[in-house]
Scaffold this motif. Structure first.
Motif, mmCIF file in Angstrom:
data_model
loop_
_atom_site.group_PDB
_atom_site.id
_atom_site.type_symbol
_atom_site.label_atom_id
_atom_site.label_comp_id
_atom_site.label_asym_id
_atom_site.label_seq_id
_atom_site.Cartn_x
_atom_site.Cartn_y
_atom_site.Cartn_z
ATOM 1 N N VAL A 71 -4.276 2.320 7.058
ATOM 2 C CA VAL A 71 -3.093 1.579 7.503
ATOM 3 C C VAL A 71 -2.760 1.861 8.964
ATOM 4 N N GLY A 111 -0.324 -11.922 7.129
ATOM 5 C CA GLY A 111 0.581 -11.818 6.003
ATOM 6 C C GLY A 111 1.793 -12.707 6.102
ATOM 7 N N GLN A 123 0.519 -14.561 -1.251
ATOM 8 C CA GLN A 123 0.535 -13.951 0.079
ATOM 9 C C GLN A 123 0.369 -14.977 1.194
ATOM 10 N N ARG A 173 -6.726 -6.314 -2.476
ATOM 11 C CA ARG A 173 -5.390 -6.930 -2.463
ATOM 12 C C ARG A 173 -5.012 -7.410 -1.073
ATOM 13 N N SER A 174 -5.466 -6.713 -0.044
ATOM 14 C CA SER A 174 -5.045 -7.064 1.310
ATOM 15 C C SER A 174 -5.682 -8.351 1.807
ATOM 16 N N THR A 217 4.010 2.573 3.638
ATOM 17 C CA THR A 217 3.243 2.321 4.864
ATOM 18 C C THR A 217 4.084 2.636 6.092
ATOM 19 N N ALA A 276 0.840 -1.198 0.000
ATOM 20 C CA ALA A 276 0.000 0.000 0.000
ATOM 21 C C ALA A 276 0.880 1.254 0.000
ATOM 22 N N ALA A 332 -2.927 -8.116 10.970
ATOM 23 C CA ALA A 332 -2.400 -8.022 9.605
ATOM 24 C C ALA A 332 -1.040 -8.682 9.492
ATOM 25 N N GLN A 383 -7.541 1.398 2.010
ATOM 26 C CA GLN A 383 -7.612 0.824 3.344
ATOM 27 C C GLN A 383 -6.815 1.675 4.318
ATOM 28 N N GLN A 411 -6.908 -1.411 -2.819
ATOM 29 C CA GLN A 411 -5.995 -1.877 -1.769
ATOM 30 C C GLN A 411 -6.691 -2.865 -0.851
#
Length: 807
Positions: free
Chosen positions: A141, A206, A305, A586-587, A123, A108, A202, A139, A583
Motif C-alpha cells: 500500500v 477507484g 468499484q 480485489r484491487s 491503509t 486493505a 489507484a 498488495q 487483496q
C-alpha cells in the motif's frame, strides 16, 4: 505534507518497527498514508453536479420567459428542475452510502510491526518508516525497501506491464501497487500518501464515475446532436412566431395577472415547442437506474468499484471461473495419504507437519495439511521454496537429527515424470474430483529457481473439497440466459472435469490440459473458444484466454480470488473478485462479491441487464418526443402559423406519455442481454415513430384550423388528443413484453389524460375544450392511422433485425 525519510532515519530503525507512540507522532505530523479509501464525491459536489446541468439551464431560461408573461400553469415544466435535482441527489447519496460502507469492509488491512508485535491497521494508519509485513496475495500500500525476505517474489505487472515475478532481496525497492506471488517478507515504508508511486493511479482507478461507458457515450452523442438541431429549429420557430405576432395589430393587455396579446402568445408557443424538444428526463433516469443498481447490488454484498461495470454485466456472454472457491467451497480437508512403493519407512506425517509449519503463507491445501498434522517436529529449515501458482509446488530443506533432508510437495503431474506409474495413479484419483499432491524426497537442497530433476516419490496426499450447494443452479441460470461458462483452473484437468461433470456443465467430459494448448495465438484462441473445462492453466494463460475470447467478439467476465487470477481479472471486460480472496485480486476487480458466493453472480448479471435494457426503453420514449417536437416546430415555422400548444399542454403530454411511465420502466425487471449498438437501435424506433407522430399532429392541426392563422381551444385540444393517442401507442410498443403492471401503467396514464379532458377543473387548468365532436373525431382518426403506420414500421424493423441477427 508527506516527506521522504532520510537514510539516517531508516538506518536508525531495525526490523522490529516503530513503537505506538512514534507512529502516533508521525501521524500527527502529517506523515501518514493520507490516501482516501474511495474517491467518491462529497455532498457539495453531488448537489452541484445535479443542479448545474445543461438541461436544467435550458429549462430555467424558458421558465424565465413564462415567469414574465405568465400564467404560472404554463411554467409547470420547470418542476422538472426540482424533481431532477432532488431525485438525482437522493439516489446518488444512497449509492454513495452503500458504496462507502462496502468499501470499508473491502479495504486493505496492512500488517505493521508496532511495539515488536504484528498488528493490522487501516491503509490510512500506515506512517513513514513503518515496518510492514506481507505475503502471498497481499498488495503493497506504500513504497518501501525490503528488510527481510523468505522466498519473496513480487509481481509488478499492474505498474510496469511486465508479468514475470521479481525476486526481492533485502535492500530492493518495493512499489505500492505491486503484490506478492510467493513467499513473504518485511519492508520499511519510505514513501507514503500521495508521494507513493501508485497512489495517484489507484485513486483515479477507484473513482466512482461513469467513465468508459458505451451507454453514456451514446447518450452524450445523441444529446450533442439534439443540441445542434435545437439551434436552427429554435431560430426558425422564434422567427416565425414573432413574425406572426407582428402581423397582428391588436394590443397586449394584462389579464388575471399575466400578459395577453400576439407577442406573448407567440413566446408561449415558442416555449412549448422548445420544452418538448429537450429530453429533460433522460439523463436523470440513466443516473437513477445506475444508482438504484448500485444500491440493489450492495444489498447482496456486491461492491461496485467502477460504475460502468453494471453496464458491462448486461453484455456478458462468457463467464470464466476458477474451480476452488466458486464451484467448490473455499476450505479443504485431508482425505487420505496414499504411500507409494517401499517408502513406508519415511515419516510422512512428520514431513507434512514440518512443511506446513515453515510455509510463510500457507495456501488452502497446506492449511488442510496443517489441520491434519498440527504437531511439527523440531527440525531446522535450511532452505525454503514458497509455493507459487506458476511453479505449482513448494518445498524445504531441513537439518534433522538423521542429517539433511530435502522435501518437495506439489502437483503430481508437475513433479512426477509423465507417463510414470505415480503420475497415472494420481490422475486416476484426480478423475474422481479430488485434489492430489505428491510428496517426494530430493537428493539436493531445495531452491525456488527450479524443481528438483531427480526425486523419490513418497506419498500421494489426497484432499477433498465440497461442491457448493448453489453451484449447479448457478450454472443452469447462465445456460438459460445464453451465457457460456468456462472453468479455468490451475488444478489437474481431469480433476476439474470431474467436478464440472458432477455439476452437469456441457463439455465437462472433455477437459483440456492447458499445457498442451497450441502456442500460436490464433490456434490458441480457437481451442479456448471450443473448450469448456481447462486445467493446469498458468496465470499468463488465463490472461491470454480472456484476451483471445475478447478478440473474438465476446464480452468476458472473469471471476477469481487468488494472485494467479490478477492478470486475467485486469484484462477481462468485467473482473469479479471474491471478498475473501487476495487483496491484489480485489484491487483490480470492478466487482467484489463480499459474501464469497458464486451464486450471487446471476443476480449481478440480471441487475446489469435490467439497468441497460430499461435505459434503452426510456431513451426510445424521450427521443421519440424530441423528434416529434422538432418535426412540429419545423413545419409550423415554415408555414408561419401559431404553434398549436401552450406550454401547459406540452407539460400534460410529456407527463402522461413519457415522463411518468419512463420512471417506472427505468426500474422494471429486464433479463434481455444487452448488445452493442445502443445508438443505432434506439434511433431505429425513435426517429420513425417521432416523425409519424409529429406529422400526425400537424395533419390534425391543419385540418381543424381550416385556413386560420391562430387556433382556438378546440383546435389545440384536437392536436393534444392526436399526439397523446399516438404516443401512448408508442409507449405500448416500447413496454413489451407485457405484464399486468405495464397494462395498469398505460391504463393509468390514459385515465389521467381523460381526467384532464373530461373534468371541469382539468379543462380549466390545462386550457382544454372538448365541445366540438367533429374535431375530436378527426383527431382520433388521424391518431389511428399514425398508430397503424408506427406498428408497420416496428414489425418491418423487427423482421430486418431478426434477419441480421440470424445471419
Amino acid at each position: 505534507m508527506v516527506q521522504q525519510g532520510g537514510a539516517a532515519a531508516v538506518a536508525a530503525q531495525d526490523v522490529r518497527g516503530l513503537s505506538s507512540a512514534e507512529a502516533a507522532r508521525r501521524l500527527a505530523s502529517g506523515l501518514g498514508n493520507d490516501v482516501p479509501i474511495r474517491a467518491s464525491r462529497s455532498l457539495g459536489q453531488i448537489v452541484r453536479a445535479n443542479v448545474f446541468t445543461r438541461i436544467n439551464a435550458m429549462v430555467a431560461v424558458l421558465f424565465a420567459v413564462i415567469a414574465v408573461i405568465g400564467p404560472l400553469q404554463d411554467g409547470l415544466f420547470a418542476l422538472v428542475i426540482v424533481f431532477n435535482t432532488l431525485i438525482g441527489v437522493i439516489q446518488e447519496l444512497r449509492a454513495k452510502r452503500t458504496l462507502d460502507a462496502l468499501a470499508i469492509v473491502n479495504a486493505a488491512h496492512p500488517r505493521v510491526v508496532r511495539d515488536n508485535e504484528v498488528t493490522e491497521v487501516s491503509t490510512q494508519g500506515v506512517v513513514l518508516d513503518d515496518v510492514l509485513e506481507f505475503g502471498q496475495g497481499e498488495q503493497a500500500v506504500v513504497d518501501g525497501v525490503v528488510l527481510s525476505s523468505a522466498g519473496l517474489e513480487v509481481d509488478e505487472s499492474l505498474l510496469t506491464g511486465e508479468a514475470d515475478p521479481v525476486v526481492k532481496q533485502p535492500g530492493d525497492p518495493i512499489l505500492s501497487g505491486s503484490f506478492v506471488v510467493a513467499g513473504s517478507g518485511r519492508f520499511r515504508a519510505t514513501k507514503v500518501g500521495r508521494d507513493a508511486y501508485a497512489a495517484r493511479l489507484a485513486e483515479e482507478a477507484g473513482r466512482f464515475g461513469l467513465v468508459n461507458s458505451e451507454l453514456r457515450a451514446g447518450v452524450n452523442r445523441i444529446l450533442t446532436f439534439i443540441t445542434w438541431l435545437l439551434l436552427p429549429v429554435g431560430a426558425l420557430l422564434i422567427y416565425s412566431q414573432l413574425y406572426l405576432g407582428s402581423q397582428v395589430t391588436s394590443d397586449a393587455a394584462v389579464t388575471d395577472g399575466f400578459i395577453n396579446g400576439p407577442v406573448p402568445d407567440a413566446l408561449r408557443g415558442m416555449v412549448a415547442a422548445l420544452v418538448s424538444m429537450v429530453p429533460e428526463g433522460l439523463v436523470l433516469l440513466i443516473s437513477i437506474a445506475f444508482a438504484v443498481g448500485v444500491v440493489r447490488l450492495g444489498r447482496r454484498q456486491c461492491l461496485v468499484q467502477e460504475l460502468p461495470a453494471i453496464e458491462g454485466l448486461a453484455r456478458v456472454d462468457v463467464v470464466c471461473t476458477d474451480k476452488t472457491g466458486t464451484l467448490t467451497e473455499n476450505g479443504m480437508r485431508l482425505s487420505r495419504i496414499h504411500q507409494l512403493g517401499d517408502t513406508h519407512d519415511f515419516p510422512v506425517g512428520e514431513v507434512l507437519a514440518a512443511l506446513a509449519a515453515v510455509d510463510p503463507r500457507p495456501n488452502l491445501s497446506m492449511l488442510a495439511i496443517a489441520e491434519a498434522y498440527p504437531q511439527a517436529p523440531d527440525w531446522e529449515p535450511t532452505s525454503i521454496a514458497a509455493f507459487s501458482s506458476g511453479r505449482r509446488w513448494s518445498g524445504a530443506s531441513f537439518a534433522t537429527p538423521e542429517g539433511g533432508r530435502n522435501w518437495v510437495l506439489g502437483a503430481a503431474d508437475v513433479l512426477a515424470a509423465p507417463g510414470s506409474a505415480v503420475a497415472d495413479q494420481a490422475e486416476e484419483i484426480g478423475a474422481t474430483g479430488l485434489r492430489v499432491l505428491l510428496l517426494a524426497a530430493a537428493p539436493e537442497r531445495v531452491s525456488a529457481d527450479a524443481a528438483p530433476t531427480v526425486i523419490t516419490p513418497v506419498a500421494l496426499v489426497v484432499l477433498e473439497q465440497r461442491i457448493r450447494d448453489d453451484a449447479a443452479a448457478t450454472l443452469r441460470y447462465f445456460a438459460d440466459q445464453d451465457v457460456e461458462v468456462k472453468v479455468v483452473s490451475g488444478d489437474n484437468a481431469v480433476s476439474v472435469g470431474a467436478v464440472a461433470a458432477e455439476l452437469e456443465l456441457p463439455g465437462a467430459h472433455d477437459p483440456v490440459d492447458a499445457r498442451k494448448l497450441p502456442t500460436e495465438a490464433a490456434a490458441f484462441a480457437d481451442r479456448v473458444e471450443e473448450g469448456t473445462v481447462f486445467g493446469r492453466v498458468s496465470p499468463e494463460q488465463k490472461r491470454s484466454m480472456v484476451r483471445g475470447l475478447r478478440e473474438r467478439g465476446h464480452t468476458v467476465a472473469m471471476t477469481g480470488d487468488g494472485v494467479n487470477d490478477v492478470l486475467a481479472l485486469k484484462d477481462s471486460d468485467i473482473g469479479v473478485a471474491m471478498g475473501s480472496g487476495s487483496q491484489a485480486a480485489r484491487s483490480v476487480a470492478q466487482l467484489v462479491l463480499l459474501d464469497n458466493r458464486f451464486a450471487t453472480l446471476p443476480y449481478v448479471v440480471a441487475e446489469g441487464r435490467r439497468v441497460i435494457g430499461n435505459i434503452e426503453r426510456v431513451a426510445n420514449l424521450f427521443l421519440t418526443k424530441t423528434v416529434y417536437s422538432m418535426t412540429m416546430a419545423s413545419v409550423v415555422g415554415v408555414l408561419a402559423v401559431a404553434y398549436p400548444f401552450l406550454p401547459r399542454h406540452a407539460t400534460l403530454i410529456n407527463a402522461v406519455t413519457f415522463g411518468i411511465p419512463s420512471f417506472f420502466l427505468a426500474l422494471a425487471p429486464n433479463n434481455e442481454r444487452a448488445r452493442p449498438g445502443f445508438v443505432k437501435r434506439t434511433l431505429r424506433l425513435a426517429v420513425p415513430a417521432g416523425l409519424i407522430s409529429g406529422f400526425a399532429a400537424i395533419t390534425t392541426y391543419l385540418m381543424v384550423l381550416e385556413g386560420a392563422r391562430t387556433p382556438d381551444l378546440t383546435d389545440r385540444t384536437a392536436v393534444v388528443v392526436t399526439l397523446c393517442a399516438t404516443t401512448l401507442w408508442v409507449l405500448l410498443l416500447v413496454a413489451k413484453p407485457y405484464v399486468w403492471w405495464k397494462v395498469v401503467l398505460v391504463g393509468a396514464m390514459a385515465g389521467l389524460l381523460l381526467t384532464a379532458l373530461l373534468t371541469p377543473a382539468g379543462r380549466t387548468f390545462f386550457a382544454l375544450d372538448v365541445s366540438d365532436p367533429a374535431k375530436l373525431t378527426t383527431a382520433l382518426v388521424v391518431a389511428g392511422v399514425a398508430a397503424t403506420l408506427i406498428t408497420v414500421v416496428r414489425i418491418v424493423d423487427d423482421w430486418f433485425f431478426a434477419r441480421d441477427t440470424a445471419s
